[in-house]
Design a protein around this motif. Structure first.
Motif: not given
Length: 181
Positions: A18-20, A103-105, A149-153
């Motif tokens: 979700l995040g980190a 949502f690609v990387n 904190f970041w939202d990985n989504r």
């Protein structure tokens, strides 16, 4: 210095983070910033033609390409059973905001399902380069003790590798996530 490529964390999992939370314990005397790219802005600014091609599309995410630069096949192949490739939407919907985002990387997305490889590679190349657009980015300059904190989504991030020969020491916690839709 291993993560200096645009990416979202562990998208090769069925339920990516979700995040980190990242805590910098030691910072170099110069450099070592982290950049984040807003992947909703990246999606919003795509052409209507590209949006039409990717809306509803799914892509394969695989851990092997992301870790192949660090480990040989003999070390990675035994883990394939634990981490089989998964598919996720190319455009995911944020569960809280309802915003649509790419949502690609580069690290884990290998191809778009149902497309010829050449077409998939060309389109994925275009999509992953959206994180490189400065207007979608924020750059954070760390001080010792800072926490982010970041939202990985909704974001991708990039750790700038410009501080050699000094150290950048951090502790990171990933937060369990959901299945993208």
């Amino acid at each position: 210095t291993y993560e200096n490529v645009w990416h979202a964390d562990v998208t090769f999992r069925e339920r990516p983070a979700l995040g980190a939370v990242l805590h910098l314990r030691e910072v170099p005397p110069f450099g070592g910033d982290t950049l984040w790219a807003d992947m909703a802005a990246a999606y919003d600014n795509l052409s209507d033609d590209i949006k039409a091609r990717i809306d509803g599309a799914r892509a394969v995410h695989d851990f092997i390409p992301g870790f192949a630069r660090f480990y040989g096949p003999d070390r990675l192949a035994p883990l394939q059973d634990r981490f089989p490739p998964v598919t996720h939407p190319v455009v995911r919907t944020h569960p809280e905001t309802g915003r649509r985002m790419l949502f690609v990387n580069t690290s884990f997305t290998t191809h778009i399902v149902g497309m010829e490889r050449e077409e998939s590679d060309r389109l994925l190349g275009h999509l992953v380069r959206q994180a490189h657009v400065p207007e979608y980015q924020v750059r954070f300059h760390w001080q010792a003790g800072d926490v982010a904190f970041w939202d990985n989504r909704a974001t991708q991030h990039y750790a700038v590798d410009d501080y050699a020969p000094h150290r950048r020491v951090a502790e990171r916690v990933a937060i369990a996530g959901d299945r993208p839709y």
